[in-house]
Design an enzyme around this catalytic site. Sequence first.
Site, PDB file in Angstrom:
ATOM      1  N   TRP A 163       0.793  -1.209  -0.028  1.00 10.11           N
ATOM      2  CA  TRP A 163       0.050   0.001  -0.023  1.00 10.11           C
ATOM      3  C   TRP A 163       0.844   1.329  -0.007  1.00 10.11           C
ATOM      4  O   TRP A 163       0.332   2.402  -0.312  1.00 10.11           O
ATOM      5  CB  TRP A 163      -0.892   0.057   1.099  1.00 10.11           C
ATOM      6  CG  TRP A 163      -0.050  -0.286   2.540  1.00 10.11           C
ATOM      7  CD1 TRP A 163       0.039  -1.524   3.115  1.00 10.11           C
ATOM      8  CD2 TRP A 163       0.681   0.678   3.249  1.00 10.11           C
ATOM      9  NE1 TRP A 163       0.945  -1.406   4.148  1.00 10.11           N
ATOM     10  CE2 TRP A 163       1.166  -0.041   4.323  1.00 10.11           C
ATOM     11  CE3 TRP A 163       0.960   1.946   3.252  1.00 10.11           C
ATOM     12  CZ2 TRP A 163       1.992   0.590   5.262  1.00 10.11           C
ATOM     13  CZ3 TRP A 163       1.929   2.471   4.066  1.00 10.11           C
ATOM     14  CH2 TRP A 163       2.338   1.639   5.148  1.00 10.11           C
ATOM     15  N   ASN A 164       2.037   1.118   0.154  1.00 17.46           N
ATOM     16  CA  ASN A 164       2.767   2.332   0.544  1.00 17.46           C
ATOM     17  C   ASN A 164       3.378   3.169  -0.895  1.00 17.46           C
ATOM     18  O   ASN A 164       3.420   4.419  -0.858  1.00 17.46           O
ATOM     19  CB  ASN A 164       4.206   2.446   1.456  1.00 17.46           C
ATOM     20  CG  ASN A 164       5.150   1.289   0.689  1.00 17.46           C
ATOM     21  OD1 ASN A 164       4.727   0.492  -0.178  1.00 17.46           O
ATOM     22  ND2 ASN A 164       6.199   1.409   1.307  1.00 17.46           N
ATOM     23  N   PRO A 188      -3.518  -6.078  -5.789  1.00 17.45           N
ATOM     24  CA  PRO A 188      -2.953  -4.890  -4.999  1.00 17.45           C
ATOM     25  C   PRO A 188      -3.307  -5.143  -3.634  1.00 17.45           C
ATOM     26  O   PRO A 188      -3.970  -5.899  -2.993  1.00 17.45           O
ATOM     27  CB  PRO A 188      -3.577  -3.752  -5.582  1.00 17.45           C
ATOM     28  CG  PRO A 188      -4.798  -4.409  -6.154  1.00 17.45           C
ATOM     29  CD  PRO A 188      -4.565  -5.752  -6.381  1.00 17.45           C
ATOM     30  N   GLU A 190      -4.920  -4.443  -0.126  1.00 15.97           N
ATOM     31  CA  GLU A 190      -6.270  -4.354   0.442  1.00 15.97           C
ATOM     32  C   GLU A 190      -6.698  -2.793   0.772  1.00 15.97           C
ATOM     33  O   GLU A 190      -7.784  -2.213   0.179  1.00 15.97           O
ATOM     34  CB  GLU A 190      -6.294  -4.937   1.950  1.00 15.97           C
ATOM     35  CG  GLU A 190      -7.911  -4.848   2.449  1.00 15.97           C
ATOM     36  CD  GLU A 190      -8.023  -5.394   3.709  1.00 15.97           C
ATOM     37  OE1 GLU A 190      -6.829  -5.801   4.459  1.00 15.97           O
ATOM     38  OE2 GLU A 190      -9.082  -5.089   4.325  1.00 15.97           O
ATOM     39  N   GLY A 241       6.618  -6.404  -0.646  1.00 15.34           N
ATOM     40  CA  GLY A 241       5.889  -6.344   1.090  1.00 15.34           C
ATOM     41  C   GLY A 241       6.975  -6.644   1.984  1.00 15.34           C
ATOM     42  O   GLY A 241       8.013  -6.541   2.004  1.00 15.34           O
ATOM     43  N   SER A 242       6.351  -7.201   3.156  1.00 18.95           N
ATOM     44  CA  SER A 242       7.212  -7.547   4.381  1.00 18.95           C
ATOM     45  C   SER A 242       7.721  -8.763   4.033  1.00 18.95           C
ATOM     46  O   SER A 242       7.733  -9.822   3.489  1.00 18.95           O
ATOM     47  CB  SER A 242       6.476  -7.701   5.347  1.00 18.95           C
ATOM     48  OG  SER A 242       5.392  -8.490   5.427  1.00 18.95           O
ATOM     49  N   LEU A 264      11.729  -6.727  -0.280  1.00 17.83           N
ATOM     50  CA  LEU A 264      11.121  -6.958   0.970  1.00 17.83           C
ATOM     51  C   LEU A 264      11.479  -5.887   2.009  1.00 17.83           C
ATOM     52  O   LEU A 264      11.800  -4.833   1.471  1.00 17.83           O
ATOM     53  CB  LEU A 264      11.610  -8.137   1.664  1.00 17.83           C
ATOM     54  CG  LEU A 264      11.204  -9.520   0.786  1.00 17.83           C
ATOM     55  CD1 LEU A 264      11.891 -10.655   1.052  1.00 17.83           C
ATOM     56  CD2 LEU A 264       9.808  -9.699   0.345  1.00 17.83           C
ATOM     57  N   CYS A 297      10.154   1.313   2.145  1.00 17.44           N
ATOM     58  CA  CYS A 297      11.138   0.382   2.580  1.00 17.44           C
ATOM     59  C   CYS A 297      12.637   0.816   2.516  1.00 17.44           C
ATOM     60  O   CYS A 297      13.423   0.177   3.250  1.00 17.44           O
ATOM     61  CB  CYS A 297      11.289  -0.764   1.491  1.00 17.44           C
ATOM     62  SG  CYS A 297      11.325  -0.126  -0.191  1.00 17.44           S
ATOM     63  N   GLU A 394      12.293  -2.440  11.537  1.00 19.21           N
ATOM     64  CA  GLU A 394      11.794  -1.373  10.717  1.00 19.21           C
ATOM     65  C   GLU A 394      10.593  -0.711  11.538  1.00 19.21           C
ATOM     66  O   GLU A 394       9.573  -1.272  11.609  1.00 19.21           O
ATOM     67  CB  GLU A 394      11.413  -2.049   9.446  1.00 19.21           C
ATOM     68  CG  GLU A 394      11.059  -1.241   8.277  1.00 19.21           C
ATOM     69  CD  GLU A 394      10.507  -2.084   7.088  1.00 19.21           C
ATOM     70  OE1 GLU A 394       9.913  -3.101   7.093  1.00 19.21           O
ATOM     71  OE2 GLU A 394      10.542  -1.694   5.825  1.00 19.21           O
TER      72      GLU A 394
HETATM   73  P1  NAP Z   1       2.642  -7.012   3.543  1.00 16.48           P
HETATM   74  O1  NAP Z   1       1.729  -7.213   4.699  1.00 16.48           O
HETATM   75  O2  NAP Z   1       3.647  -7.923   3.227  1.00 16.48           O
HETATM   76  O3  NAP Z   1       1.838  -6.714   2.218  1.00 16.48           O
HETATM   77  C1  NAP Z   1       2.164  -6.815   1.169  1.00 16.48           C
HETATM   78  C2  NAP Z   1       1.183  -7.278   0.059  1.00 16.48           C
HETATM   79  O4  NAP Z   1       0.948  -8.769   0.163  1.00 16.48           O
HETATM   80  C3  NAP Z   1      -0.296  -6.926   0.105  1.00 16.48           C
HETATM   81  O5  NAP Z   1      -0.726  -6.674  -1.066  1.00 16.48           O
HETATM   82  C4  NAP Z   1      -0.914  -7.852   1.115  1.00 16.48           C
HETATM   83  O6  NAP Z   1      -2.192  -8.260   0.784  1.00 16.48           O
HETATM   84  C5  NAP Z   1      -0.202  -9.324   0.529  1.00 16.48           C
HETATM   85  N1  NAP Z   1      -0.120 -10.299   1.586  1.00 16.48           N
HETATM   86  C6  NAP Z   1      -0.317 -10.118   2.879  1.00 16.48           C
HETATM   87  N2  NAP Z   1      -0.159 -11.498   3.428  1.00 16.48           N
HETATM   88  C7  NAP Z   1      -0.195 -12.194   2.428  1.00 16.48           C
HETATM   89  C8  NAP Z   1      -0.101 -13.697   2.144  1.00 16.48           C
HETATM   90  N3  NAP Z   1      -0.180 -14.649   3.132  1.00 16.48           N
HETATM   91  N4  NAP Z   1      -0.042 -14.333   0.959  1.00 16.48           N
HETATM   92  C9  NAP Z   1      -0.019 -13.583  -0.102  1.00 16.48           C
HETATM   93  N5  NAP Z   1      -0.161 -11.963  -0.022  1.00 16.48           N
HETATM   94  C10 NAP Z   1      -0.192 -11.358   1.192  1.00 16.48           C
HETATM   95  O7  NAP Z   1       3.366  -5.550   3.593  1.00 16.48           O
HETATM   96  P2  NAP Z   1       2.838  -4.209   4.044  1.00 16.48           P
HETATM   97  O8  NAP Z   1       2.737  -3.777   5.333  1.00 16.48           O
HETATM   98  O9  NAP Z   1       1.541  -3.786   3.184  1.00 16.48           O
HETATM   99  O10 NAP Z   1       4.064  -3.070   3.286  1.00 16.48           O
HETATM  100  C11 NAP Z   1       5.211  -2.682   4.030  1.00 16.48           C
HETATM  101  C12 NAP Z   1       6.367  -3.627   3.844  1.00 16.48           C
HETATM  102  O11 NAP Z   1       6.651  -3.833   2.547  1.00 16.48           O
HETATM  103  C13 NAP Z   1       7.423  -3.179   4.738  1.00 16.48           C
HETATM  104  O12 NAP Z   1       8.262  -4.175   5.393  1.00 16.48           O
HETATM  105  C14 NAP Z   1       8.422  -2.533   3.461  1.00 16.48           C
HETATM  106  O13 NAP Z   1       9.821  -2.497   3.529  1.00 16.48           O
HETATM  107  C15 NAP Z   1       8.028  -3.400   2.162  1.00 16.48           C
HETATM  108  N6  NAP Z   1       8.353  -2.810   1.173  1.00 16.48           N
HETATM  109  C16 NAP Z   1       9.448  -3.215   0.263  1.00 16.48           C
HETATM  110  C17 NAP Z   1       9.625  -2.604  -0.899  1.00 16.48           C
HETATM  111  C18 NAP Z   1      10.957  -2.809  -1.685  1.00 16.48           C
HETATM  112  O14 NAP Z   1      11.055  -2.553  -2.727  1.00 16.48           O
HETATM  113  N7  NAP Z   1      11.835  -3.522  -1.165  1.00 16.48           N
HETATM  114  C19 NAP Z   1       9.020  -1.352  -1.338  1.00 16.48           C
HETATM  115  C20 NAP Z   1       7.599  -1.172  -0.587  1.00 16.48           C
HETATM  116  C21 NAP Z   1       7.314  -1.942   0.611  1.00 16.48           C
HETATM  117  P3  NAP Z   1      -3.408  -7.331   2.050  1.00 16.48           P
HETATM  118  O15 NAP Z   1      -3.287  -6.120   1.730  1.00 16.48           O
HETATM  119  O16 NAP Z   1      -4.581  -7.988   1.377  1.00 16.48           O
HETATM  120  O17 NAP Z   1      -3.071  -8.069   3.389  1.00 16.48           O
END
Ligand code: NAP
Length: 491
Positions: A163-164, A188, A190, A241-242, A264, A297, A394
């Site tokens: 989402w960020n 994308p 939620e 994502g995370s 990540l 991130c 983080e």
């Molecule tokens: P997240 O909880 O990992 O969610 C990211 C995406 O994964 C969302 O679309 C989420 O869907 C989905 N998701 C969650 N649980 C899942 C599962 N069990 N199976 C499949 N998909 C799943 O991360 P966030 O809190 O949204 O984002 C922040 C994190 O992203 C931070 O750690 C940040 O550092 C990292 N990030 C990294 C980068 C990079 O380029 N390295 C860039 C941006 C962000 P829902 O929304 O439906 O839960």
Amino acid sequence: MTLTTALTRHLKSPELFRGLADELGPWAGGQRQRFSVFNPSTGELLAEVPDMGPADAHAAIERAHAAQETWAGLTARARSDILWNWHRLILEHSDDLAAILTAEMGKPLGEAKSEVQHAAAYLQWYAEEANRIYGETISAPSTDRRMLVIKQPIGVVGAITPWNFPASMVARKISPALAAGCTVVLKPAEQTPLVAGAMFALAKLAGFPEGVLNLVYASEGDAIGRELCTNSKVRKISFTGSTEVGRLLMRQCSDQIKRISFELGGNAPFIVFDDADIDAAVDGAIQAKFRNAGQTCVSANRIYVQSRVYAEFAEKFTERVRMLKVGDGFEPDVAIGPLINQEALRKIELHISDAVQKGARVRSGGRRIKLSGTFFEPTVITDVSRTMRLAEEETFGPLAPLFRFDDTDHVVREANDTIYGLAAYFYASNLKRVWRVAEALEYGMVGINTGRMSSEAAPFGGVKQSGIGREGSRHGLEDYLEMKYLCMGGL
Ligand code: NAP
């Protein structure tokens, strides 16, 4: 009702409005279930979005698979032309896209506009790169043979975005995949499905053939993720994502040895040496720490300042932080919007209380702001140490902890002492030190005398538990291509 007036009052283009309404309309997967999207600044309802499940993801994969051969069979030029159309449409509708982004995610409108420009830049870059996919010929060890390598698209890609950066992350993943000749199923986040929906509405106008781009909206990412990871028609998962979710997806992909690209989490160090230009370092730290309210991130998570300049840096930096205006992203001059949700507020409070308990001092901020949304004061704390949670985890919020250090080797060791390896920054002027530190930092990206380095022209990505693969640049395209070796005998 799919779009509320709280959202539509920001939209000027009837074309985009109709497109998004269609995307979310009753035909979308024939869904009866819907989930709500709210503005984190005001708590207002923005839209009701179809809540799709694994069966919808399965159907989307089938559509993508059916379209794969045709899309891969087009000339690179034809794929490039459609990407150029999409790029133009995104720029034409950039004000509306930015408004949707600010409404659903909260970031200041100026930041949302630059994110949309950045998203468009990826489309432009890969519209160009689509024409530059090269193979190679190899000198054969015998005269009756010819040996060569061709590059082919991997196949259907399952993409999951956070989402960020809900617009630029979509473009950064999808554009190299499309350029390479892959079809895509995107899920994308939620909290921010609307800007993705609007971008897909514009993709339809751009002329992508049916089935090339497929969107699955869902309130529960796990069921969709499982389908994408375990369906054998999906040949690659691209996830941002995370780290925690990345680990889970990697396990799910392991049975089929599926290709993965993961971007990540991070825990970026930002180091200010005593030969640095301190005013420039303060500027850089403000950017690297407070852009997107610290929810990036590559956000500076640990700021290390050498003892001789610590007091000067702390004073100048704190003064600048006090000037940052917090509020609704649509208000003028706002630098910091809301955090994404209550959980994000709780995490930053936990990091501050843990640090204070262990001896840290709050120099500025430190509390929630009592507005209707999820706002937190930009915060500076000093006297921090590595035993505190904020050194390990983080924070993902507007909290700047200032560590003190004396010795170069020691600070490099501390900076590297983390499971993450995404981005690091440092400010210094001595060339010998610049090279030594740049090479010693165990990170995929290092900003030297700059607080901002993301670009479509550069390889973005991390080492250690921050990810696998790179996005952007010519390397980003390679991640969506398979290499095939051809050997002709009997010549
Ligand atoms: P997240 O909880 O990992 O969610 C990211 C995406 O994964 C969302 O679309 C989420 O869907 C989905 N998701 C969650 N649980 C899942 C599962 N069990 N199976 C499949 N998909 C799943 O991360 P966030 O809190 O949204 O984002 C922040 C994190 O992203 C931070 O750690 C940040 O550092 C990292 N990030 C990294 C980068 C990079 O380029 N390295 C860039 C941006 C962000 P829902 O929304 O439906 O839960």
